[in-house]
Write a protein that holds these residues in place. Structure first.
Motif, PDB file in Angstrom:
ATOM      1  N   ALA A 210       0.868  -1.318   0.030  1.00  0.00           N
ATOM      2  CA  ALA A 210      -0.134  -0.112  -0.134  1.00  0.00           C
ATOM      3  C   ALA A 210       0.963   1.371   0.036  1.00  0.00           C
ATOM      4  O   ALA A 210       0.441   2.174  -0.737  1.00  0.00           O
ATOM      5  CB  ALA A 210      -0.951  -0.162   1.102  1.00  0.00           C
ATOM      6  N   LEU A 211       1.899   1.218   0.825  1.00  0.00           N
ATOM      7  CA  LEU A 211       2.841   2.624   0.931  1.00  0.00           C
ATOM      8  C   LEU A 211       3.438   2.484  -0.462  1.00  0.00           C
ATOM      9  O   LEU A 211       3.883   3.635  -0.981  1.00  0.00           O
ATOM     10  CB  LEU A 211       3.812   2.224   1.901  1.00  0.00           C
ATOM     11  CG  LEU A 211       3.295   2.421   3.299  1.00  0.00           C
ATOM     12  CD1 LEU A 211       4.300   1.809   4.461  1.00  0.00           C
ATOM     13  CD2 LEU A 211       2.928   3.789   3.700  1.00  0.00           C
ATOM     14  N   ASP A 212       3.842   1.427  -1.116  1.00  0.00           N
ATOM     15  CA  ASP A 212       4.599   1.392  -2.482  1.00  0.00           C
ATOM     16  C   ASP A 212       3.778   1.977  -3.363  1.00  0.00           C
ATOM     17  O   ASP A 212       4.247   2.827  -4.131  1.00  0.00           O
ATOM     18  CB  ASP A 212       4.857  -0.015  -2.965  1.00  0.00           C
ATOM     19  CG  ASP A 212       5.976  -0.516  -2.000  1.00  0.00           C
ATOM     20  OD1 ASP A 212       6.733   0.312  -1.398  1.00  0.00           O
ATOM     21  OD2 ASP A 212       6.099  -1.821  -2.087  1.00  0.00           O
ATOM     22  N   VAL A 213       2.337   1.692  -3.432  1.00  0.00           N
ATOM     23  CA  VAL A 213       1.554   2.259  -4.673  1.00  0.00           C
ATOM     24  C   VAL A 213       1.297   3.503  -4.075  1.00  0.00           C
ATOM     25  O   VAL A 213       1.281   4.444  -5.104  1.00  0.00           O
ATOM     26  CB  VAL A 213       0.252   1.422  -4.559  1.00  0.00           C
ATOM     27  CG1 VAL A 213      -0.752   2.222  -5.464  1.00  0.00           C
ATOM     28  CG2 VAL A 213       0.590  -0.033  -5.046  1.00  0.00           C
ATOM     29  N   TRP A 214       1.285   4.091  -3.161  1.00  0.00           N
ATOM     30  CA  TRP A 214       1.046   5.424  -2.629  1.00  0.00           C
ATOM     31  C   TRP A 214       2.285   6.274  -2.992  1.00  0.00           C
ATOM     32  O   TRP A 214       2.010   7.397  -3.730  1.00  0.00           O
ATOM     33  CB  TRP A 214       0.895   5.613  -1.041  1.00  0.00           C
ATOM     34  CG  TRP A 214       0.435   6.978  -0.487  1.00  0.00           C
ATOM     35  CD1 TRP A 214      -0.859   7.456  -0.570  1.00  0.00           C
ATOM     36  CD2 TRP A 214       1.475   8.164  -0.266  1.00  0.00           C
ATOM     37  NE1 TRP A 214      -0.707   8.738  -0.125  1.00  0.00           N
ATOM     38  CE2 TRP A 214       0.527   9.380  -0.172  1.00  0.00           C
ATOM     39  CE3 TRP A 214       2.814   8.447  -0.351  1.00  0.00           C
ATOM     40  CZ2 TRP A 214       1.008  10.562   0.190  1.00  0.00           C
ATOM     41  CZ3 TRP A 214       3.325   9.420  -0.178  1.00  0.00           C
ATOM     42  CH2 TRP A 214       2.311  10.675   0.215  1.00  0.00           C
TER      43      TRP A 214
END
Length: 215
Positions: free
Chosen positions: A159-163
């Motif tokens: 989720a952090l990567d995509v953000w």
């Protein structure tokens, strides 16, 4: 892709080249010492090479210093915990094992900042949303690494990567690099709880949380 994002990517690539080249030159004595230590403690080869997915899932050869012994069932060297040496733990906790990846950055296969390059077999296990992490070059460090590293669940990391992919900017990269220095000094999140490194990603079983802009 917006003009601002394209500009960020171009400038980021220029910064990658300058910084990676400088690190390889300035820290070459350190790399030589680490290479000697690995050769003495683990034998040859000194470098660990493995195919990893880069931008758009294209495979490249990641280069790092070795931190583990080879698998040897007769000696009981099977799991990561069995194979990871004391030297390997020290190299991982200080991220000195990552120094050779500056060659990957210089070659354009990686960036200083971006989602970490994982294993090729994980590509088929990502959800469509998680797969968007592959839209940019993988990074030596990234938002997930400075937000808990291996102490986070896979879903939270993705989720952090995509953000990051959606909000990347030069200012964000600068904050991530600054937090990377702090995380290295504190040696935070090197391993998942109860693990020597991180358990294998077998697929998402629950929705991951959304990323945060509190960087």
């Amino acid at each position: 892709m917006s003009v601002a994002t394209r500009t960020t990517d171009v400038v980021q690539r220029a910064v990658d080249i300058v910084v990676a080249a400088a690190i390889l030159v300035v820290l070459s004595p350190v790399m030589a010492l680490v290479a000697v230590a690995v050769a003495a403690g683990l034998g040859r080869p000194v470098l660990f090479r493995q195919q990893r997915p880069g931008r758009h899932g294209r495979a490249f050869t990641l280069v790092k210093f070795r931190t583990m012994r080879d698998v040897d069932e007769r000696r009981g060297l099977v799991t990561d915990a069995d194979r990871l040496t004391r030297l390997g733990r020290a190299l991982r906790s200080t991220s000195l094992d990552e120094l050779p990846t500056m060659w990957n950055v210089l070659r354009g296969e990686m960036s200083l900042v971006g989602p970490r390059p994982l294993l090729m077999r994980y590509l088929d296990r990502f959800t469509p949303e998680q797969a968007r992490r592959q839209l940019v070059r993988p990074g030596v460090t990234g938002l997930a690494q400075v937000s808990g590293r291996n102490a986070l669940s896979w879903e939270d990391k993705f989720a952090l990567d995509v953000w990051y992919v959606d909000h990347r900017s030069l200012a964000l990269n600068g904050r991530i690099l600054a937090r990377t220095v702090r995380a290295l000094l504190r040696r935070e999140g090197v391993a998942a709880p109860g693990q020597s490194t991180m358990s294998e990603f077998t697929g998402t079983t629950k929705p991951g949380r959304k990323g945060s802009d509190s960087v």
